[in-house]
Write a protein that holds these residues in place. Structure first.
Motif, PDB file in Angstrom:
ATOM      1  N   UNK A  73       0.833  -1.208   0.000  1.00  0.00           N
ATOM      2  CA  UNK A  73       0.000   0.000   0.000  1.00  0.00           C
ATOM      3  C   UNK A  73       0.865   1.254   0.000  1.00  0.00           C
ATOM      4  N   UNK A  74       1.893   1.280   0.862  1.00  0.00           N
ATOM      5  CA  UNK A  74       2.785   2.440   0.952  1.00  0.00           C
ATOM      6  C   UNK A  74       3.478   2.693  -0.381  1.00  0.00           C
ATOM      7  N   UNK A  75       3.953   1.626  -1.010  1.00  0.00           N
ATOM      8  CA  UNK A  75       4.653   1.758  -2.290  1.00  0.00           C
ATOM      9  C   UNK A  75       3.701   2.200  -3.405  1.00  0.00           C
ATOM     10  N   UNK A  76       2.454   1.757  -3.347  1.00  0.00           N
ATOM     11  CA  UNK A  76       1.464   2.229  -4.324  1.00  0.00           C
ATOM     12  C   UNK A  76       1.248   3.736  -4.175  1.00  0.00           C
ATOM     13  N   UNK A  77       1.235   4.213  -2.946  1.00  0.00           N
ATOM     14  CA  UNK A  77       1.071   5.654  -2.711  1.00  0.00           C
ATOM     15  C   UNK A  77       2.245   6.445  -3.295  1.00  0.00           C
ATOM     16  N   UNK A  78       3.396   5.789  -3.421  1.00  0.00           N
ATOM     17  CA  UNK A  78       4.568   6.429  -4.022  1.00  0.00           C
ATOM     18  C   UNK A  78       4.575   6.330  -5.545  1.00  0.00           C
ATOM     19  N   UNK A  79       3.622   5.576  -6.110  1.00  0.00           N
ATOM     20  CA  UNK A  79       3.526   5.460  -7.564  1.00  0.00           C
ATOM     21  C   UNK A  79       3.751   4.074  -8.127  1.00  0.00           C
ATOM     22  N   UNK A  80       4.121   3.104  -7.287  1.00  0.00           N
ATOM     23  CA  UNK A  80       4.294   1.723  -7.770  1.00  0.00           C
ATOM     24  C   UNK A  80       2.923   1.104  -8.028  1.00  0.00           C
ATOM     25  N   UNK A  81       2.934  -0.015  -8.732  1.00  0.00           N
ATOM     26  CA  UNK A  81       1.668  -0.745  -8.904  1.00  0.00           C
ATOM     27  C   UNK A  81       1.896  -2.223  -8.637  1.00  0.00           C
ATOM     28  N   UNK A  82       0.852  -2.859  -8.138  1.00  0.00           N
ATOM     29  CA  UNK A  82       0.913  -4.298  -7.877  1.00  0.00           C
ATOM     30  C   UNK A  82       0.714  -5.044  -9.186  1.00  0.00           C
ATOM     31  N   UNK A  83       1.603  -5.980  -9.444  1.00  0.00           N
ATOM     32  CA  UNK A  83       1.484  -6.833 -10.622  1.00  0.00           C
ATOM     33  C   UNK A  83       0.716  -8.092 -10.258  1.00  0.00           C
ATOM     34  N   UNK A  84       1.025  -8.665  -9.089  1.00  0.00           N
ATOM     35  CA  UNK A  84       0.311  -9.862  -8.655  1.00  0.00           C
ATOM     36  C   UNK A  84       0.907 -10.444  -7.393  1.00  0.00           C
ATOM     37  N   UNK A  85       0.126 -11.279  -6.756  1.00  0.00           N
ATOM     38  CA  UNK A  85       0.565 -11.981  -5.551  1.00  0.00           C
ATOM     39  C   UNK A  85       1.018 -13.370  -5.978  1.00  0.00           C
ATOM     40  N   UNK A  86       2.258 -13.749  -5.608  1.00  0.00           N
ATOM     41  CA  UNK A  86       2.833 -15.037  -5.979  1.00  0.00           C
ATOM     42  C   UNK A  86       3.255 -15.756  -4.703  1.00  0.00           C
ATOM     43  N   UNK A  87       2.721 -16.912  -4.461  1.00  0.00           N
ATOM     44  CA  UNK A  87       3.054 -17.747  -3.302  1.00  0.00           C
ATOM     45  C   UNK A  87       2.851 -16.994  -1.991  1.00  0.00           C
ATOM     46  N   UNK A  88       3.850 -16.162  -1.593  1.00  0.00           N
ATOM     47  CA  UNK A  88       3.809 -15.451  -0.311  1.00  0.00           C
ATOM     48  C   UNK A  88       4.282 -14.014  -0.438  1.00  0.00           C
ATOM     49  N   UNK A  89       4.376 -13.470  -1.641  1.00  0.00           N
ATOM     50  CA  UNK A  89       4.917 -12.124  -1.811  1.00  0.00           C
ATOM     51  C   UNK A  89       4.186 -11.380  -2.921  1.00  0.00           C
ATOM     52  N   UNK A  90       4.311 -10.043  -2.875  1.00  0.00           N
ATOM     53  CA  UNK A  90       3.772  -9.179  -3.921  1.00  0.00           C
ATOM     54  C   UNK A  90       4.845  -8.882  -4.952  1.00  0.00           C
ATOM     55  N   UNK A  91       4.516  -9.054  -6.216  1.00  0.00           N
ATOM     56  CA  UNK A  91       5.354  -8.568  -7.314  1.00  0.00           C
ATOM     57  C   UNK A  91       4.840  -7.165  -7.627  1.00  0.00           C
ATOM     58  N   UNK A  92       5.768  -6.211  -7.616  1.00  0.00           N
ATOM     59  CA  UNK A  92       5.423  -4.806  -7.817  1.00  0.00           C
ATOM     60  C   UNK A  92       6.188  -4.265  -9.023  1.00  0.00           C
ATOM     61  N   UNK A  93       5.736  -3.119  -9.513  1.00  0.00           N
ATOM     62  CA  UNK A  93       6.463  -2.434 -10.574  1.00  0.00           C
ATOM     63  C   UNK A  93       6.614  -0.972 -10.189  1.00  0.00           C
ATOM     64  N   UNK A  94       7.844  -0.476 -10.236  1.00  0.00           N
ATOM     65  CA  UNK A  94       8.129   0.926  -9.950  1.00  0.00           C
ATOM     66  C   UNK A  94       7.573   1.801 -11.072  1.00  0.00           C
ATOM     67  N   UNK A  95       7.345   3.081 -10.807  1.00  0.00           N
ATOM     68  CA  UNK A  95       6.865   3.973 -11.866  1.00  0.00           C
ATOM     69  C   UNK A  95       7.788   3.982 -13.081  1.00  0.00           C
ATOM     70  N   UNK A  96       9.068   3.682 -12.877  1.00  0.00           N
ATOM     71  CA  UNK A  96      10.031   3.662 -13.977  1.00  0.00           C
ATOM     72  C   UNK A  96      10.125   2.310 -14.669  1.00  0.00           C
TER      73      UNK A  96
END
Length: 128
Positions: A83-106
């Motif tokens: 959630x914190x990283x999304x507020x900074x501009x990242x987006x969630x790609x998906x939940x895999x096993x036990x972790x979130x895969x995220x993508x930075x704005x860049x």
């Protein structure tokens, strides 16, 4: 409620049929021994290095996507950190096993994983 997070380490994603030669190359290139040649849940999928700087988690993993290096951020509450990283501009790609895969704005992909040893390594950041 607050949560804590910090850089956990680096994962070297290898699109290969056999992870062993890739792990050997990176072990020699980085000057780090292979501490666990069968790390992770799937045999032959992960190899973890030992004696890493600042107790960073560094491993190679066998993947189906293009080879790349990504970092992991560890948190005591992975959903709050995502959630914190999304507020900074990242987006969630998906939940895999036990972790979130995220993508930075860049465009760089990274993962938010569970913090297992908060007492090791640098002090985690505390976020409101």
């Amino acid at each position: 409620m607050s949560h804590r997070s910090r850089l956990a380490g680096f994962i070297i994603d290898c699109r290969v049929d056999d992870l062993e030669p890739a792990a050997t190359f990176w072990s020699r290139a980085l000057g780090l021994p292979i501490a666990d040649a069968d790390a992770g849940d799937v045999p032959g999928q992960y190899q973890q290095f030992g004696d890493t700087p600042a107790d960073l988690h560094i491993e190679v993993q066998k993947v189906d996507h293009a080879s790349r290096v990504h970092l992991d951020i560890e948190a005591d509450d992975i959903d709050a950190e995502a959630d914190r990283l999304e507020q900074l501009g990242a987006r969630r790609i998906g939940f895999v096993k036990r972790w979130w895969v995220m993508e930075a704005p860049s465009g760089q992909r990274f993962c938010v994983v569970k913090m297992h040893h908060p007492e090791k390594g640098p002090q985690p950041n505390e976020w409101p």
